[in-house]
Design an enzyme around this catalytic site. Structure first.
Site, mmCIF file in Angstrom:
data_model
loop_
_atom_site.group_PDB
_atom_site.id
_atom_site.type_symbol
_atom_site.label_atom_id
_atom_site.label_comp_id
_atom_site.label_asym_id
_atom_site.label_seq_id
_atom_site.Cartn_x
_atom_site.Cartn_y
_atom_site.Cartn_z
ATOM 1 N N SER A 143 1.107 -1.174 0.167
ATOM 2 C CA SER A 143 0.015 -0.055 -0.106
ATOM 3 C C SER A 143 1.015 1.205 0.073
ATOM 4 O O SER A 143 2.106 1.060 0.171
ATOM 5 C CB SER A 143 -1.098 -0.162 1.245
ATOM 6 O OG SER A 143 -1.874 1.270 1.399
ATOM 7 N N TYR A 156 -1.862 0.784 10.525
ATOM 8 C CA TYR A 156 -1.773 -0.435 9.148
ATOM 9 C C TYR A 156 -0.632 0.183 8.255
ATOM 10 O O TYR A 156 -0.009 -0.617 7.376
ATOM 11 C CB TYR A 156 -3.381 0.791 8.631
ATOM 12 C CG TYR A 156 -3.422 0.039 7.266
ATOM 13 C CD1 TYR A 156 -3.737 -1.374 7.146
ATOM 14 C CD2 TYR A 156 -3.602 1.337 5.852
ATOM 15 C CE1 TYR A 156 -4.169 -1.638 5.789
ATOM 16 C CE2 TYR A 156 -3.599 0.955 4.419
ATOM 17 C CZ TYR A 156 -3.552 -0.938 4.133
ATOM 18 O OH TYR A 156 -3.635 -1.096 3.097
#
Length: 258
Positions: A143, A156
């Site tokens: 990501s 995250y």
């Protein structure tokens, strides 16, 4: 999109987190590119339905219910193969958007287990099979969170930084082996479940993530990018590809229309 047909020795592609979103879209596109895809996820009904859909489209797919954080189950899964050509480590996800001061350690642990340990489990178990193919590819779907921080995302962000470092280090460690290591790092992708899962099913909070953004990335956009990278000639390695919608300049700079 021009693709290179996979060789007979490397026609099997394992896709984790294939029950929805990027994983499901990647399975469809790899199957269309000539791979026999093996769909893994915890939701057996979802991957079985997807396998049936792919088969009906004239391609080849097999569903295998699997929790990537269960190492014993992963090792058992790996015994089904002598060689594989492609491993797409896509299983992951985000939980919560709390600051470091109040973040839930259980959420942090679960994100690390899925995004990092799950990737480690599959990669370790299947790496010998990828080497045996003579032309293997490991894909880590990380990501943009793995390349830049933002407030409310530390758990995250930490997990995706871990996934990024895993891919980068593996590439150094296995250079000279017939296996490529590719990292695809998407930015804002609107799928049915990502933001909804992150906010515990709160539809209003999930919709605010994309509010005013004319065209976030889709799962198909990311899947097409993964398939393009995988189907480059064997000597071409896409080390890292960061993918964002035009409206997103960084993790914290997004153009929103009124």
């Amino acid at each position: 999109m021009a693709t290179v047909a996979p060789s007979a020795a490397s026609r099997i592609a394992v896709v984790t987190g294939a029950s929805s979103g990027i994983g499901a879209a990647t399975a469809r596109q790899l199957a269309a590119a000539g791979y026999r895809v093996v769909l893994t996820a915890r939701r057996k009904d979802r991957i079985e339905a997807l396998a049936e859909e792919i088969d009906k489209a004239g391609h080849q797919a097999t569903a295998y219910a699997l929790d990537v954080t269960d190492r014993a189950a992963v090792d058992e899964f790996a015994t089904a193969f002598q060689t594989i050509g492609v491993l797409v480590n896509n299983a992951g996800g985000a939980l919560g958007a709390d600051p470091v001061a109040t973040g839930d350690p259980a959420d942090w642990r679960q994100m690390y287990e899925t995004n990092v340990i799950g990737t480690l489990n599959l990669t370790q178990a299947l790496l010998p099979k990828l080497v045996a193919s003579g032309d293997g590819t490991v894909v880590v779907v990380s990501s943009t969170a793995g390349h830049g921080t933002y407030e409310g995302g530390a758990g995250y962000v930490a997990a995706k930084h871990g996934a990024h470092v895993l891919a980068e280090t593996l590439r150094l460690e296995i250079v000279g082996q017939p296996v490529r290591v590719i990292e695809i790092a998407p930015g804002m992708v609107k799928t049915d479940e990502f933001a909804l899962t992150r906010f515990g099913g709160d539809t209003e909070k999930a919709e605010k993530v994309y509010q005013g953004v004319a065209e976030p990335l889709t799962a198909d956009d990311v899947a097409e990018t993964i398939t393009w990278a995988v189907t480059r000639p064997s000597h071409v390695n896409v080390d890292l590809l960061i993918l964002r919608p035009r409206a997103q300049a960084s993790n914290t700079k997004v153009h929103r229309e009124s």
